[in-house]
Design a protein around this motif. Structure first.
Motif, short mmCIF file in Angstrom:
data_model
loop_
_atom_site.label_atom_id
_atom_site.label_comp_id
_atom_site.label_asym_id
_atom_site.label_seq_id
_atom_site.Cartn_x
_atom_site.Cartn_y
_atom_site.Cartn_z
N TYR A 50 41.39 36.77 48.21
CA TYR A 50 41.72 36.52 46.81
C TYR A 50 42.18 37.82 46.14
CZ TYR A 50 40.89 34.71 42.03
OH TYR A 50 41.03 34.31 40.73
N THR A 74 45.99 38.71 44.68
CA THR A 74 46.32 39.01 43.29
C THR A 74 47.11 40.31 43.18
OG1 THR A 74 44.18 40.14 43.00
CG2 THR A 74 44.29 37.81 42.41
N ARG A 85 46.68 33.72 39.75
CA ARG A 85 45.25 33.45 39.83
C ARG A 85 44.89 31.98 39.65
NH1 ARG A 85 42.40 35.07 35.97
NH2 ARG A 85 40.41 34.86 37.03
N ASN A 124 42.17 30.16 41.95
CA ASN A 124 40.96 29.55 41.39
C ASN A 124 40.84 28.08 41.79
OD1 ASN A 124 40.21 31.94 40.13
ND2 ASN A 124 41.35 31.45 38.27
N ALA A 139 35.33 33.36 43.12
CA ALA A 139 36.57 33.66 42.39
C ALA A 139 36.41 34.90 41.52
CB ALA A 139 36.97 32.46 41.54
N LEU A 140 35.25 35.07 40.89
CA LEU A 140 35.05 36.27 40.07
C LEU A 140 35.00 37.53 40.92
CD1 LEU A 140 32.47 35.28 37.29
CD2 LEU A 140 34.86 35.96 37.02
N THR A 197 38.47 38.32 41.73
CA THR A 197 39.18 38.80 40.54
C THR A 197 38.91 40.27 40.29
OG1 THR A 197 39.15 36.60 39.52
CG2 THR A 197 39.43 38.50 38.06
N SER A 202 37.15 37.18 32.30
CA SER A 202 37.71 36.21 33.24
C SER A 202 36.79 35.04 33.50
CB SER A 202 38.04 36.90 34.57
OG SER A 202 38.98 37.95 34.40
N ASN A 254 38.09 31.29 31.89
CA ASN A 254 39.29 30.76 32.53
C ASN A 254 39.07 30.49 34.01
OD1 ASN A 254 42.15 31.52 33.94
ND2 ASN A 254 42.46 30.46 32.00
N THR A 255 38.37 31.41 34.69
CA THR A 255 38.11 31.22 36.11
C THR A 255 37.24 30.01 36.36
OG1 THR A 255 38.27 33.62 36.46
CG2 THR A 255 37.19 32.33 38.18
N TYR A 262 39.31 26.67 35.87
CA TYR A 262 40.20 26.34 36.98
C TYR A 262 39.41 26.00 38.25
CZ TYR A 262 44.64 27.49 34.78
OH TYR A 262 45.77 27.48 33.98
N ALA A 263 38.33 26.73 38.50
CA ALA A 263 37.55 26.46 39.70
C ALA A 263 36.90 25.08 39.65
CB ALA A 263 36.49 27.55 39.87
#
Length: 263
Positions: A100, A104, A110, A114, A130-131, A134, A213, A216-217, A220-221
């Protein structure tokens, strides 16, 4: 008759002619030292290789290679083909987080990553994975931009918009980056490299990225994890969490349009 020495009281003394001959043999004649041409050439090559524009060229080459690698390997296939069966559990999460972050840096969006995290790891594990990716990707991009691009790009910050963005990130780095991460609109990679060119510190940058983040993360996840049930409350809430910050960003930009024109 003695040629080299004379005896006087049992003591032998060397003649001046013999002493001069011995010194001539003992001390070799001085030679002119040749200039250190290889050393100067190596130093010149080192200066050229470490110059700001050479490092910027290296950064562009690395990013171009990363983008080409993404086009060849097509990481978006994870959404359709799934994760390799050989990996599972914590090992799969760690490998995905590293992949991931690298993706990026190579300009992969992203939201796509995600969604893939949610589809592969479910609602419970996807946010952490995901974090982690990120923050890792942001840190890699920031360090690359700071080490290879800052010295060459900072003298080019002459426009009003560029100066304003640089001053904001340099003086109020944490809250500025937090706002950028919370409200979509600025691409993830663009924010990373803009921050690296500014005088913002690495620790505030990473902390603001991690905190900003999360909403938003997570949206989407969760949407990726519940994509198979698009009418479920969790999926609908995730879509609302994606749409509302985007709408808020448009409203703020519309209200600030006059200030932006004066920059």
């Amino acid at each position: 008759m003695l040629d080299a020495t004379t005896r006087s009281g049992g003591t032998a003394t060397a003649s001046p002619r013999a002493t001069a001959a011995e010194l001539a043999v003992a001390v070799p004649p001085a030679t002119n030292a040749s200039p250190a041409v290889p050393t100067r050439f190596a130093a010149r090559c080192t200066r050229v290789l470490l110059s700001p524009w050479s490092r910027l060229s290296l950064l562009v080459a690395l990013l171009g290679a990363g983008a080409c690698g993404v086009l060849l390997f097509e990481p978006q296939r994870l959404l359709t083909e799934g994760w390799p069966p050989q990996l599972g559990g914590a090992a799969a999460a760690a490998v995905f987080a590293v992949a991931y972050g690298v993706c990026t840096v190579a300009f992969v969006p992203r939201p796509l990553l995600n969604l893939a995290a949610g589809a592969l790891f479910g609602s419970q594990l996807c946010l952490g994975v995901a974090l982690a990716g990120t923050v890792l990707g942001a840190g890699i991009a920031f360090c690359l931009g700071r080490a290879l691009g800052q010295d060459a790009l900072r003298p080019l910050l002459r426009g009003r918009w560029l100066k304003a963005a640089d001053g904001q990130l340099s003086r109020h780095g944490f809250r500025s980056m937090l706002a950028v991460r919370l409200f979509p609109g600025v691409p993830f990679w663009a924010a990373n490299y803009c921050a690296s060119v500014s005088r913002m510190g690495l620790l505030p940058f990473l902390l603001a990225t991690a905190l900003g983040s999360i909403p938003n993360t997570a949206a989407y996840a969760v949407a990726g994890a519940r994509a198979s049930t698009p009418t479920s409350p969790a999926f609908l809430i995730a879509l609302a969490c994606i749409a509302l910050p985007a709408l808020a960003g448009v409203v703020v930009a519309w209200r600030k349009r006059h200030q932006l024109r004066r920059l």
